[in-house]
Design an enzyme around this catalytic site. Structure first.
Site, PDB file in Angstrom:
ATOM      1  N   CYS A  34       6.721  -1.369   1.542  1.00  0.00           N
ATOM      2  CA  CYS A  34       7.497  -1.996   2.610  1.00  0.00           C
ATOM      3  C   CYS A  34       8.803  -2.583   2.100  1.00  0.00           C
ATOM      4  CB  CYS A  34       6.677  -3.108   3.247  1.00  0.00           C
ATOM      5  SG  CYS A  34       6.189  -4.317   2.020  1.00  0.00           S
ATOM      6  N   CYS A 104      -0.642  -6.213   1.381  1.00  0.00           N
ATOM      7  CA  CYS A 104       0.316  -7.308   1.218  1.00  0.00           C
ATOM      8  C   CYS A 104      -0.236  -8.369   0.264  1.00  0.00           C
ATOM      9  CB  CYS A 104       0.616  -7.976   2.545  1.00  0.00           C
ATOM     10  SG  CYS A 104       0.971  -6.818   3.867  1.00  0.00           S
TER      11      CYS A 104
HETATM   12 FE1  FES Z   1       5.314  -5.932   3.021  1.00  0.00          FE
HETATM   13 FE2  FES Z   1       3.287  -7.145   3.949  1.00  0.00          FE
HETATM   14  S1  FES Z   1       4.392  -5.640   4.954  1.00  0.00           S
HETATM   15  S2  FES Z   1       4.063  -7.288   1.991  1.00  0.00           S
END
Ligand code: FES
Length: 138
Positions: A34, A104
């Site tokens: 992400c 995450c």
């Molecule tokens: Fe990136 Fe949670 S979406 S750490």
């Protein structure tokens, strides 16, 4: 998506946010999935006890909540104990995370271990543990 009360609490009121200027170990890690980034600062005394721990996260709510909980779990504990802290322990302490958000939580574990490795390198101690990468998870 449903988050536990503890996750919401640590997300809206994260503990130990900030920087430690004269930190003994600093770990910067990123989640390749992400693009989120976390920086972890550790203050360690001569008995290998983590006396202070702060973090900064440029990331999602789950990353903030898990980092916050992780700092609470390692503060006042030894390095040895901190290295045993896995993301599943942190997730459990938060009463769970939605499955798509579990990756995450790896960020916090990785950041703590990277900061300890930084400390070991500084004092000339061999880094004798593995650091699980967030993007290897799942
Ligand atoms: Fe990136 Fe949670 S979406 S750490």
């Amino acid at each position: 998506m449903k988050y536990s009360e503890k996750v919401m609490d640590h997300f809206t009121n994260p503990r130990n946010v900030g920087e430690i200027e004269d930190a003994d170990g600093v770990g910067v890690v990123g989640n390749a999935k992400c693009g989120d980034i976390m920086k972890m600062y550790l203050k360690i005394d001569e008995n290998d006890v983590i006396t202070d721990c702060k973090f900064k996260t440029f990331g999602c709510g789950a990353a903030i909540a898990t980092s916050s909980m992780a700092t609470e779990l390692v503060k006042g504990h030894t390095i040895e104990e901190a290295l045993k802290l896995t993301n599943s322990v942190v997730v459990e302490a938060l009463d769970g995370l939605p499955p798509v958000k579990v990756h995450c939580s790896v960020l916090a574990e990785e950041a703590i271990k990277t900061a300890v490795a930084d400390y070991y390198q500084k004092i000339g101690r061999p880094v004798d543990f593995e650091i699980e990468k967030a993007h290897d998870d799942e």
